[in-house]
Design a protein around this motif. Structure first.
Motif, PDB file in Angstrom:
ATOM      1  N   ARG A 185      -0.612  -0.368   8.771  1.00  0.00           N
ATOM      2  CA  ARG A 185      -0.125  -0.700   7.425  1.00  0.00           C
ATOM      3  C   ARG A 185       1.142   0.082   7.077  1.00  0.00           C
ATOM      4  O   ARG A 185       2.008  -0.413   6.342  1.00  0.00           O
ATOM      5  CB  ARG A 185      -1.212  -0.405   6.383  1.00  0.00           C
ATOM      6  CG  ARG A 185      -2.428  -1.304   6.493  1.00  0.00           C
ATOM      7  CD  ARG A 185      -3.289  -1.209   5.248  1.00  0.00           C
ATOM      8  NE  ARG A 185      -3.786   0.135   5.012  1.00  0.00           N
ATOM      9  CZ  ARG A 185      -4.930   0.610   5.501  1.00  0.00           C
ATOM     10  NH1 ARG A 185      -5.690  -0.174   6.278  1.00  0.00           N
ATOM     11  NH2 ARG A 185      -5.331   1.836   5.233  1.00  0.00           N
ATOM     12  N   ASP A 186       1.251   1.302   7.609  1.00  0.00           N
ATOM     13  CA  ASP A 186       2.430   2.120   7.315  1.00  0.00           C
ATOM     14  C   ASP A 186       3.709   1.568   7.922  1.00  0.00           C
ATOM     15  O   ASP A 186       4.806   2.034   7.583  1.00  0.00           O
ATOM     16  CB  ASP A 186       2.207   3.557   7.809  1.00  0.00           C
ATOM     17  CG  ASP A 186       1.372   4.373   6.832  1.00  0.00           C
ATOM     18  OD1 ASP A 186       1.228   3.944   5.672  1.00  0.00           O
ATOM     19  OD2 ASP A 186       0.860   5.433   7.225  1.00  0.00           O
ATOM     20  N   ASP A 187       3.609   0.610   8.825  1.00  0.00           N
ATOM     21  CA  ASP A 187       4.819   0.002   9.388  1.00  0.00           C
ATOM     22  C   ASP A 187       5.651  -0.686   8.311  1.00  0.00           C
ATOM     23  O   ASP A 187       6.863  -0.888   8.488  1.00  0.00           O
ATOM     24  CB  ASP A 187       4.451  -1.010  10.476  1.00  0.00           C
ATOM     25  CG  ASP A 187       4.020  -0.330  11.771  1.00  0.00           C
ATOM     26  OD1 ASP A 187       4.244   0.884  11.897  1.00  0.00           O
ATOM     27  OD2 ASP A 187       3.465  -1.015  12.644  1.00  0.00           O
ATOM     28  N   ALA A 188       5.024  -1.050   7.197  1.00  0.00           N
ATOM     29  CA  ALA A 188       5.751  -1.753   6.141  1.00  0.00           C
ATOM     30  C   ALA A 188       6.436  -0.809   5.162  1.00  0.00           C
ATOM     31  O   ALA A 188       7.182  -1.270   4.287  1.00  0.00           O
ATOM     32  CB  ALA A 188       4.786  -2.661   5.369  1.00  0.00           C
ATOM     33  N   ARG A 189       6.241   0.491   5.281  1.00  0.00           N
ATOM     34  CA  ARG A 189       6.830   1.421   4.321  1.00  0.00           C
ATOM     35  C   ARG A 189       8.262   1.805   4.743  1.00  0.00           C
ATOM     36  O   ARG A 189       8.664   1.624   5.883  1.00  0.00           O
ATOM     37  CB  ARG A 189       5.969   2.685   4.196  1.00  0.00           C
ATOM     38  CG  ARG A 189       6.061   3.631   5.379  1.00  0.00           C
ATOM     39  CD  ARG A 189       5.119   4.812   5.197  1.00  0.00           C
ATOM     40  NE  ARG A 189       5.288   5.798   6.269  1.00  0.00           N
ATOM     41  CZ  ARG A 189       6.091   6.858   6.171  1.00  0.00           C
ATOM     42  NH1 ARG A 189       6.767   7.074   5.043  1.00  0.00           N
ATOM     43  NH2 ARG A 189       6.209   7.711   7.169  1.00  0.00           N
ATOM     44  N   ARG A 190       8.999   2.352   3.785  1.00  0.00           N
ATOM     45  CA  ARG A 190      10.348   2.848   4.034  1.00  0.00           C
ATOM     46  C   ARG A 190      10.382   4.350   3.804  1.00  0.00           C
ATOM     47  O   ARG A 190       9.766   4.851   2.870  1.00  0.00           O
ATOM     48  CB  ARG A 190      11.368   2.152   3.128  1.00  0.00           C
ATOM     49  CG  ARG A 190      11.689   0.729   3.546  1.00  0.00           C
ATOM     50  CD  ARG A 190      12.709   0.104   2.605  1.00  0.00           C
ATOM     51  NE  ARG A 190      13.206  -1.166   3.118  1.00  0.00           N
ATOM     52  CZ  ARG A 190      12.584  -2.321   2.966  1.00  0.00           C
ATOM     53  NH1 ARG A 190      11.440  -2.359   2.307  1.00  0.00           N
ATOM     54  NH2 ARG A 190      13.097  -3.433   3.462  1.00  0.00           N
ATOM     55  N   ILE A 191      11.109   5.056   4.648  1.00  0.00           N
ATOM     56  CA  ILE A 191      11.263   6.501   4.516  1.00  0.00           C
ATOM     57  C   ILE A 191      12.509   6.780   3.700  1.00  0.00           C
ATOM     58  O   ILE A 191      13.632   6.439   4.114  1.00  0.00           O
ATOM     59  CB  ILE A 191      11.361   7.175   5.898  1.00  0.00           C
ATOM     60  CG1 ILE A 191      10.087   6.918   6.701  1.00  0.00           C
ATOM     61  CG2 ILE A 191      11.596   8.666   5.747  1.00  0.00           C
ATOM     62  CD1 ILE A 191      10.127   7.461   8.114  1.00  0.00           C
TER      63      ILE A 191
END
Length: 427
Positions: A185-191
């Motif tokens: 799910r974290d693949d969709a987040r932005r840093i």
């Protein structure tokens, strides 16, 4: 004097007292794809099978994309440290081509030398050699935390995002499945203010990683343990059963991060027992099958045995076993009925659980609890199941003629009686 004036004065005084601050300025870094990664452990709390406990989370984070792998362990042992690398590399599909940054973890470093020099543990050197990457060690203490700030922040972020509130799971394996789903799910987040997501950056980076070697690194530590009078080996203050015939002997134990394998060195390393590694010190993991030969001689010990309690808890000792045991004891007494049950339990070593259960059901219907009868009925049910299944099609060899593809009827003996009648009439 205004508050802002006081703050400015304090800031100037701190610079004057501390001296030159230029050396403390952080220099921004650019991490090329697939070149570097960072590794660290972090603690968190979870409820495993109803017991709230502190666990350790291994984290490996790629420095370029920020793609990270999180794995939960019961402790921060060397087996967990090495196993975390193996599983993280498999999850990513490759290994960084440059280096991985570490702080001075005990599973990796035996002694800290001057500067960046470290005396590494031989097992960790073997892991690095197997996967072909270099290690980089940060300055000891808080002064070196910024040198792997990516993974330091990642552990805290992941704990707040996915491990709050406290997760409740049935096993450590189920918890790691949940962590793997969270990583996806974290693949969709932005840093920060990056234009692309972690997943998009990882799609560019992962193909550039060094391919995995043909076989994974064996993280298990080899131990030599003596089997006690209760047919148990003690490993890391937890007890695991082995077949009773090994009592008093010394066996080889392969201690992994999540499993324990017990081998017989006198039989060319024959595997004699396998257990899931315990999460608690002082626990017992006992298998009922390991004590069956003893229970034939001591049938009265079965009712209160710890192994029976464990077998009931995991579902290996079913209600069918209980009904068979109760009926056999009514017919033959406690000792004789228990021996009948032990004989039926021994069949599980050579037959499937479904076949043995069918044999016990048949014995209950006949009112005969002889283990030999259970074995006959179990084989009969097993053979009937096998014969009832349609045979697999036979592939035609290359170059077979058209006649080979003609579907022929199944041979039948229905006309055999007519042949016998005709033979009697002619006689």
């Amino acid at each position: 004097m205004a508050e802002s004036s006081v703050r400015n004065l304090v800031a100037r005084l701190r610079v004057e007292i501390a001296g030159d601050q230029v050396g403390q300025v952080a220099v921004p870094q650019t991490h090329l794809p697939a070149e570097e990664a960072e590794v660290d452990f972090g603690e968190f709390t979870a409820s495993i099978a109803g017991v709230v406990m502190k666990l350790c989370m291994f984290c490996l984070r790629l420095s370029h994309s920020g793609k990270a792998v999180h794995i939960a362990y019961a402790n921060q042992s060397q087996e967990s440290f090495l196993d975390g690398h193996v599983r993280a590399f498999e999850a990513l599909g490759g290994v960084p081509v440059g280096m991985i940054r570490y702080d001075n973890l005990k599973p990796a470093v035996i002694r800290v030398a001057l500067g960046r020099e470290r005396f590494e543990h031989p097992r960790f050197i073997a892991l690095r050699s197997h996967y072909g990457y270099d290690s980089f060690y940060c300055i000891p203490g808080k002064d070196g935390a910024h040198e792997k700030g990516g993974v330091e922040g990642e552990i805290g972020r992941f704990r707040r995002r996915h491990l709050t509130p406290v997760p409740h799971v049935g096993s450590l394996a189920a918890l790691n499945e949940a962590l793997a789903a969270a990583d996806a799910r974290d693949d969709a987040r932005r840093i920060g203010s990056r234009a692309e997501t972690v997943g998009a950056a990882a799609e560019r980076e992962l193909p550039l990683l060094r391919p995995l070697p043909g076989v994974p690194f064996d993280v298990a530590a080899t131990l030599s343990c003596r089997v006690d009078a209760k047919a148990r080996v003690c490993v890391r203050q937890s007890y695991y059963s082995v077949p009773a015939r090994y009592a008093g002997r010394r066996l080889e134990v392969r201690l992994g991060a999540s499993t324990i394998r017990v081998l017989d060195p006198s039989a060319h390393g024959k595997l004699v027992a396998t257990h899931t590694r315990s999460l608690h010190k002082g626990s017992e993991d006992l298998v009922l099958d390991h004590y069956l030969e003893v229970l034939v001689r001591k049938p009265g010990a079965l009712a209160g045995s710890t192994a029976l309690v464990a077998a009931r808890a995991c579902g290996a000792f079913t209600p069918t076993h209980q009904r068979f045991w109760e009926a056999a004891r009514r017919a033959h007494g406690d000792a004789g009925g228990t021996r009948c049950l032990v004989g039926a339990l021994l069949l599980h070593r050579t037959m499937s659980a479904a076949a043995v259960a069918a044999g016990m059901d048949a014995a209950l219907g006949l009112g005969n609890y002889d283990p030999d009868l259970v074995a006959v009925e179990a084989r009969r049910r097993s053979e009937a199941t096998t014969l009832g299944a349609p045979p697999p099609p036979v592939p035609l060899p290359p170059g077979a003629g058209a006649a080979a593809a003609v579907v022929r009827p199944v041979p039948s003996l229905a006309g055999y009686d007519q042949l016998l009648l005709a033979r009697e009439e002619s006689a």
